[in-house]
Design a protein around this motif. Structure first.
Motif, PDB file in Angstrom:
ATOM      1  N   UNK A  83       0.831  -1.211   0.000  1.00 28.76           N
ATOM      2  CA  UNK A  83       0.000   0.000   0.000  1.00 28.76           C
ATOM      3  C   UNK A  83       0.864   1.259   0.000  1.00 28.76           C
ATOM      4  N   UNK A  84       1.911   1.265   0.827  1.00 26.01           N
ATOM      5  CA  UNK A  84       2.812   2.421   0.875  1.00 26.01           C
ATOM      6  C   UNK A  84       3.492   2.630  -0.474  1.00 26.01           C
ATOM      7  N   UNK A  85       3.897   1.545  -1.101  1.00 31.60           N
ATOM      8  CA  UNK A  85       4.546   1.639  -2.416  1.00 31.60           C
ATOM      9  C   UNK A  85       3.571   2.174  -3.451  1.00 31.60           C
ATOM     10  N   UNK A  86       2.316   1.711  -3.412  1.00 31.13           N
ATOM     11  CA  UNK A  86       1.311   2.241  -4.350  1.00 31.13           C
ATOM     12  C   UNK A  86       1.145   3.748  -4.178  1.00 31.13           C
ATOM     13  N   UNK A  87       1.093   4.188  -2.926  1.00 32.94           N
ATOM     14  CA  UNK A  87       0.952   5.629  -2.665  1.00 32.94           C
ATOM     15  C   UNK A  87       2.176   6.389  -3.171  1.00 32.94           C
ATOM     16  N   UNK A  88       3.367   5.802  -2.998  1.00 32.82           N
ATOM     17  CA  UNK A  88       4.576   6.448  -3.504  1.00 32.82           C
ATOM     18  C   UNK A  88       4.523   6.558  -5.021  1.00 32.82           C
ATOM     19  N   UNK A  89       4.081   5.519  -5.674  1.00 28.98           N
ATOM     20  CA  UNK A  89       4.010   5.528  -7.136  1.00 28.98           C
ATOM     21  C   UNK A  89       3.036   6.583  -7.638  1.00 28.98           C
ATOM     22  N   UNK A  90       1.957   6.797  -6.897  1.00 33.05           N
ATOM     23  CA  UNK A  90       1.008   7.857  -7.280  1.00 33.05           C
ATOM     24  C   UNK A  90       1.682   9.226  -7.278  1.00 33.05           C
ATOM     25  N   UNK A  91       2.747   9.342  -6.500  1.00 31.68           N
ATOM     26  CA  UNK A  91       3.494  10.600  -6.426  1.00 31.68           C
ATOM     27  C   UNK A  91       4.699  10.609  -7.364  1.00 31.68           C
ATOM     28  N   UNK A  92       4.817   9.561  -8.177  1.00 37.16           N
ATOM     29  CA  UNK A  92       5.903   9.503  -9.144  1.00 37.16           C
ATOM     30  C   UNK A  92       7.201   8.919  -8.613  1.00 37.16           C
ATOM     31  N   UNK A  93       7.154   8.292  -7.448  1.00 37.58           N
ATOM     32  CA  UNK A  93       8.352   7.692  -6.870  1.00 37.58           C
ATOM     33  C   UNK A  93       8.471   6.264  -7.375  1.00 37.58           C
ATOM     34  N   UNK A  94       9.650   5.923  -7.865  1.00 35.83           N
ATOM     35  CA  UNK A  94       9.909   4.524  -8.230  1.00 35.83           C
ATOM     36  C   UNK A  94      10.336   3.828  -6.957  1.00 35.83           C
ATOM     37  N   UNK A  95       9.465   2.973  -6.460  1.00 29.61           N
ATOM     38  CA  UNK A  95       9.726   2.351  -5.158  1.00 29.61           C
ATOM     39  C   UNK A  95       9.345   0.888  -5.203  1.00 29.61           C
ATOM     40  N   UNK A  96       9.817   0.167  -4.218  1.00 25.48           N
ATOM     41  CA  UNK A  96       9.361  -1.199  -4.051  1.00 25.48           C
ATOM     42  C   UNK A  96      10.449  -2.215  -3.845  1.00 25.48           C
ATOM     43  N   UNK A  97      11.387  -2.295  -4.757  1.00 24.41           N
ATOM     44  CA  UNK A  97      12.345  -3.392  -4.678  1.00 24.41           C
ATOM     45  C   UNK A  97      13.184  -3.369  -3.412  1.00 24.41           C
ATOM     46  N   UNK A  98      13.941  -2.331  -3.188  1.00 23.48           N
ATOM     47  CA  UNK A  98      14.858  -2.319  -2.051  1.00 23.48           C
ATOM     48  C   UNK A  98      14.105  -2.309  -0.730  1.00 23.48           C
ATOM     49  N   UNK A  99      12.976  -1.628  -0.683  1.00 26.15           N
ATOM     50  CA  UNK A  99      12.243  -1.527   0.573  1.00 26.15           C
ATOM     51  C   UNK A  99      11.697  -2.863   1.015  1.00 26.15           C
ATOM     52  N   UNK A 100      11.306  -3.706   0.087  1.00 26.17           N
ATOM     53  CA  UNK A 100      10.670  -4.963   0.458  1.00 26.17           C
ATOM     54  C   UNK A 100      11.678  -6.066   0.729  1.00 26.17           C
ATOM     55  N   UNK A 101      12.872  -5.941   0.233  1.00 29.96           N
ATOM     56  CA  UNK A 101      13.823  -7.035   0.371  1.00 29.96           C
ATOM     57  C   UNK A 101      14.365  -7.111   1.788  1.00 29.96           C
ATOM     58  N   UNK A 102      14.572  -8.341   2.214  1.00 34.23           N
ATOM     59  CA  UNK A 102      15.299  -8.531   3.459  1.00 34.23           C
ATOM     60  C   UNK A 102      16.740  -8.747   3.023  1.00 34.23           C
ATOM     61  N   UNK A 103      17.203  -9.979   3.034  1.00 30.29           N
ATOM     62  CA  UNK A 103      18.550 -10.235   2.524  1.00 30.29           C
ATOM     63  C   UNK A 103      18.492 -10.942   1.175  1.00 30.29           C
ATOM     64  N   UNK A 104      17.289 -11.124   0.633  1.00 31.92           N
ATOM     65  CA  UNK A 104      17.141 -11.744  -0.676  1.00 31.92           C
ATOM     66  C   UNK A 104      17.182 -13.256  -0.665  1.00 31.92           C
ATOM     67  N   UNK A 105      17.472 -13.859   0.489  1.00 30.07           N
ATOM     68  CA  UNK A 105      17.552 -15.316   0.555  1.00 30.07           C
ATOM     69  C   UNK A 105      16.173 -15.908   0.811  1.00 30.07           C
ATOM     70  N   UNK A 106      15.854 -16.927   0.050  1.00 32.92           N
ATOM     71  CA  UNK A 106      14.579 -17.610   0.207  1.00 32.92           C
ATOM     72  C   UNK A 106      14.742 -18.805   1.137  1.00 32.92           C
TER      73      UNK A 106
END
Length: 172
Positions: A87-110
């Motif tokens: 939801x926060x990323x969607x709101x950021x995108x509405x403001x023209x911010x490219x967001x999502x990848x780095x904010x959601x990642x932990x260490x990338x290990x599955x």
């Protein structure tokens, strides 16, 4: 007063004021976040930052909105609150911010199970078919897929396949 109880009251008022007075809602949400931070309630503070960001956006204060939404997204991503993070990323995108990848990642290990699910996603299996194959509930598969998306920093099943190919390198 102060503390979490006051934070909840202030945040509730900010929610109520969102439509009629977004500037007051933004001020209230920021105050609520400060109260929550004072008691160590980071997730509640992030919820308040999310409200502050949307309220700032509602009254045209884009820079302040971006700041508050970025704070919220960072905490939601770190806490694994995937729905709130999205939801926060969607709101950021509405403001023209490219967001999502780095904010959601932990260490990338599955985890082992997430890797199994990711591989089946890569092969084109639906959540229902993955559930049947791994003897899991469809809801559990949905949760694993959401975690895979967040950890790999992707937002589609096709992107999971691409990211797995990047990690593995060229196949022999």
């Amino acid at each position: 007063g102060g503390g979490a109880g006051s934070g909840h009251a202030v945040l509730a008022r900010a929610h109520a004021e969102q439509e009629s007075d977004p500037a007051a809602a933004a001020r209230g949400a920021v105050r609520a976040a400060e109260l929550f931070e004072g008691t160590g309630e980071r997730l509640s503070a992030a919820r308040a930052w999310l409200r502050a960001g949307t309220a700032h956006a509602g009254c045209g204060e884009k820079a302040a909105a971006r700041t508050e939404l970025a704070r919220a997204a960072e905490v939601f991503g770190a806490c694994g609150a995937l729905g709130l993070h999205a939801r926060a990323v969607r709101e950021q995108r509405r403001l023209g911010v490219r967001a999502g990848r780095a904010a959601a990642q932990t260490d990338g290990r599955l985890s082992r199970r997430e890797a199994e699910v990711a591989e089946l996603v890569r092969q084109g299996f639906s959540n229902q078919r993955i559930a049947e194959r791994l003897f899991l509930s469809p809801r559990t598969v949905e949760t694993h897929v959401a975690h895979v998306f967040a950890k790999l920093g992707v937002s589609s099943r096709a992107a999971v396949a691409g990211r797995l190919a990047e990690v593995r390198g060229p196949e022999s």
